[in-house]
Design an enzyme around this catalytic site. Structure first.
Site, PDB file in Angstrom:
ATOM      1  N   ARG A 272       0.840  -1.205   0.000  1.00  0.00           N
ATOM      2  CA  ARG A 272       0.000   0.000   0.000  1.00  0.00           C
ATOM      3  C   ARG A 272       0.873   1.251   0.000  1.00  0.00           C
ATOM      4  O   ARG A 272       0.573   2.238  -0.696  1.00  0.00           O
ATOM      5  CB  ARG A 272      -0.937  -0.015   1.220  1.00  0.00           C
ATOM      6  CG  ARG A 272      -2.085  -1.007   1.091  1.00  0.00           C
ATOM      7  CD  ARG A 272      -3.083  -0.877   2.219  1.00  0.00           C
ATOM      8  NE  ARG A 272      -2.606  -1.455   3.462  1.00  0.00           N
ATOM      9  CZ  ARG A 272      -2.891  -2.688   3.879  1.00  0.00           C
ATOM     10  NH1 ARG A 272      -3.624  -3.495   3.138  1.00  0.00           N
ATOM     11  NH2 ARG A 272      -2.434  -3.123   5.046  1.00  0.00           N
ATOM     12  N   ASP A 310     -15.949  -4.315  -5.444  1.00  0.00           N
ATOM     13  CA  ASP A 310     -16.058  -5.449  -4.540  1.00  0.00           C
ATOM     14  C   ASP A 310     -17.521  -5.880  -4.470  1.00  0.00           C
ATOM     15  O   ASP A 310     -18.414  -5.106  -4.828  1.00  0.00           O
ATOM     16  CB  ASP A 310     -15.550  -5.090  -3.137  1.00  0.00           C
ATOM     17  CG  ASP A 310     -15.080  -6.301  -2.350  1.00  0.00           C
ATOM     18  OD1 ASP A 310     -13.861  -6.554  -2.310  1.00  0.00           O
ATOM     19  OD2 ASP A 310     -15.944  -7.010  -1.786  1.00  0.00           O
ATOM     20  N   ALA A 340     -16.268  -9.045  -9.745  1.00  0.00           N
ATOM     21  CA  ALA A 340     -15.021  -8.628 -10.396  1.00  0.00           C
ATOM     22  C   ALA A 340     -14.972  -9.034 -11.858  1.00  0.00           C
ATOM     23  O   ALA A 340     -14.622  -8.220 -12.734  1.00  0.00           O
ATOM     24  CB  ALA A 340     -13.828  -9.211  -9.649  1.00  0.00           C
ATOM     25  N   ASP A 360      -6.554  -8.214  -6.175  1.00  0.00           N
ATOM     26  CA  ASP A 360      -6.285  -8.911  -4.917  1.00  0.00           C
ATOM     27  C   ASP A 360      -7.517  -9.722  -4.513  1.00  0.00           C
ATOM     28  O   ASP A 360      -8.240  -9.368  -3.585  1.00  0.00           O
ATOM     29  CB  ASP A 360      -5.923  -7.903  -3.828  1.00  0.00           C
ATOM     30  CG  ASP A 360      -5.414  -8.582  -2.554  1.00  0.00           C
ATOM     31  OD1 ASP A 360      -5.216  -9.810  -2.579  1.00  0.00           O
ATOM     32  OD2 ASP A 360      -5.225  -7.874  -1.550  1.00  0.00           O
ATOM     33  N   CYS A 400      -3.499 -14.979  -2.065  1.00  0.00           N
ATOM     34  CA  CYS A 400      -3.360 -15.398  -0.666  1.00  0.00           C
ATOM     35  C   CYS A 400      -3.719 -16.870  -0.527  1.00  0.00           C
ATOM     36  O   CYS A 400      -3.993 -17.350   0.574  1.00  0.00           O
ATOM     37  CB  CYS A 400      -4.220 -14.537   0.250  1.00  0.00           C
ATOM     38  SG  CYS A 400      -5.991 -14.596  -0.090  1.00  0.00           S
TER      39      CYS A 400
END
Length: 460
Positions: A272, A310, A340, A360, A400
């Protein structure tokens, strides 16, 4: 114009890498110089009050774990020696084919991670008091993690939200601790962590910076660990509030403790910061923006226009509150509630493009069983994101999902798209990640809760 050089992430990343590398070298020198009277792991196990089973590795697998891979997969296990056989949460020795111990860890009879290694044989020479002693090991490792963050300037006047314990990065596989002011939020994703929850909380409560603790079991992963979630005991220190206000790199955030993971992706702090340094005069698109961490930093860094996308309405409402909290111009930053893939397909059909695109997504491959389907989803998302990135622009793409990164599939997907890689970032030491990348090997050190971020520049 040209992209600014990376600053924030490299400073912290390299500092972390150098400190941990130095620690490893010191460890080896100390183990070599240790007294001959220092007991071996086998000798310590022989005197253990409960008896210790032994997990013997298959031929050719030993070096992988000696080199630091912290999780022994079931496929690496040749046999288990011990009567009665070990059960989930038991301490076990991990041994090579000749049955000589190379380390010890926590056993799990159900998980694909059959053993989570805690200490190698060479480490017992330096710290025999922690050998086969979880209470002492937790005390030592958590104190070391806190000291490392302190040496890196955390917390500071500008940042009071950061990751204190980073699972394998701090040699405590399955344990994540994020700090939000004086609150510690613990994310548990291993059976042994659940079993030692009170000891963990006792260690954390001794740190001066922590006044409150919240325990958050990662339910889906703990199911894979074989735990009966109806039997999960709630620790005593659970805070009633659902929101906290924190600061990261001078940006303020409202965090929902009912949100994803610990409520905030603390492991993306340096990314960030990096984004804020390259956003001036750019148009930025933040896909799967959650509460707007990247979007807010782009706007703060002088971006001309920022859009966050989102599907979570509560997350987007919090993102809008964070815009007001930081006094940002709402005309330059907006948030859309949309899928998305649908958003990106529609934008491609309109020939839209952005200077910087951040992708992400949530964890699409929590388990190896869904890896094939998830890889197709990652491929499609990244293909669309690249189409929306201007030529010469930057795509920051993240994963992730431990199964994607550990298998090397995430990197192969990006390699197949033939874009220029300019940086690899992980919450683990950067040197280790880059070494694995350059060697063309799988990333063996990445947790499910841990982001790996790739920065790509599209051809000019």
């Amino acid at each position: 114009g040209r992209w600014s050089p990376i600053n924030c992430s490299r400073v912290v990343d390299c500092a972390t890498a150098i400190m941990l590398l130095t620690g490893r070298l010191m460890l080896r020198s100390l183990s070599v110089a240790s007294s001959p009277s220092t007991p071996t792991l086998q000798e310590i196990a022989s005197n253990h009050h409960a008896g210790v089973a032994k997990v013997v590795l298959k031929k050719g697998k030993t070096q992988l774990f000696k080199d630091g891979s912290p999780m022994v997969y079931s496929g690496a296990v040749d046999r288990v020696i011990g009567r009665p056989p070990p059960t989930t949460g038991d301490i076990v020795l991990v041994a090579d084919g000749s049955e000589k111990p190379i380390g010890w860890g926590f056993y799990n009879s159900t998980s694909m991670f059959r053993v989570r290694l805690m200490q190698l044989e060479e480490e017992t020479a330096q710290d025999p008091s922690s050998a086969l002693n979880p209470d002492k090991l937790l005390e030592t490792r958590i104190a070391a993690a806190a000291m490392l963050r302190q040496n890196l300037g955390l917390p500071s006047a500008h940042t009071n939200a950061y990751r204190l314990v980073n699972s394998e990065g701090d040699r405590l596989s399955g344990l994540i601790v994020d700090i939000f002011g004086d609150l510690a939020v613990i994310a548990s994703s291993a059976a042994w962590v659940q079993m030692y929850q009170h000891q963990i909380m006792d260690c954390l409560s001794r740190l001066n910076i922590i006044k409150r603790i919240s325990w958050r079991p990662t339910v889906e992963i703990l199911k894979e660990e074989g735990l009966d979630l109806s039997d999960l005991k709630k620790p005593d220190l659970i805070i009633p509030q659902t929101r906290v206000k924190v600061m990261e790199n001078q940006m303020s955030y409202l965090i929902s403790l009912d949100g994803q993971k610990t409520g905030f992706y603390a492991d993306q702090r340096e990314n960030r910061c990096f984004l804020s340094t390259i956003s001036e005069g750019r148009r930025v698109l933040d896909i799967c923006c959650y509460t707007g961490g990247f979007a807010l930093n782009a706007a703060s860094g002088g971006a001309l226009d920022v859009i966050g996308v989102d599907t979570s309405l509560p997350a987007l409402q919090l993102a809008k509150e964070n815009v007001a909290l930081n006094g940002l111009d709402p005309r330059r930053i907006s948030f859309l509630r949309q899928d998305a893939t649908e958003f990106m397909k529609a934008a491609v059909s309109r020939n839209e493009s952005w200077d910087i695109v951040i992708l992400d997504p949530p964890k699409l491959a929590p388990r190896k069983k869904v890896l094939k389907n998830a890889s197709g989803m990652y491929r499609n998302l990244n293909y669309l994101a690249m189409q929306l990135t201007k030529r010469g622009g930057l795509l920051m793409t993240c994963s992730c999902s431990g199964a994607m990164t550990q298998s090397g599939m995430f990197f192969r997907i990006l390699q197949s798209m033939k874009r220029r890689l300019i940086d690899v970032f992980s919450g683990l030491p950067a040197l280790r990640v880059l070494r694995q990348w350059l060697g063309g090997k799988s990333l063996l050190f990445v947790r499910q809760e841990q982001h790996v971020t790739i920065r790509l520049i599209l051809p000019i």
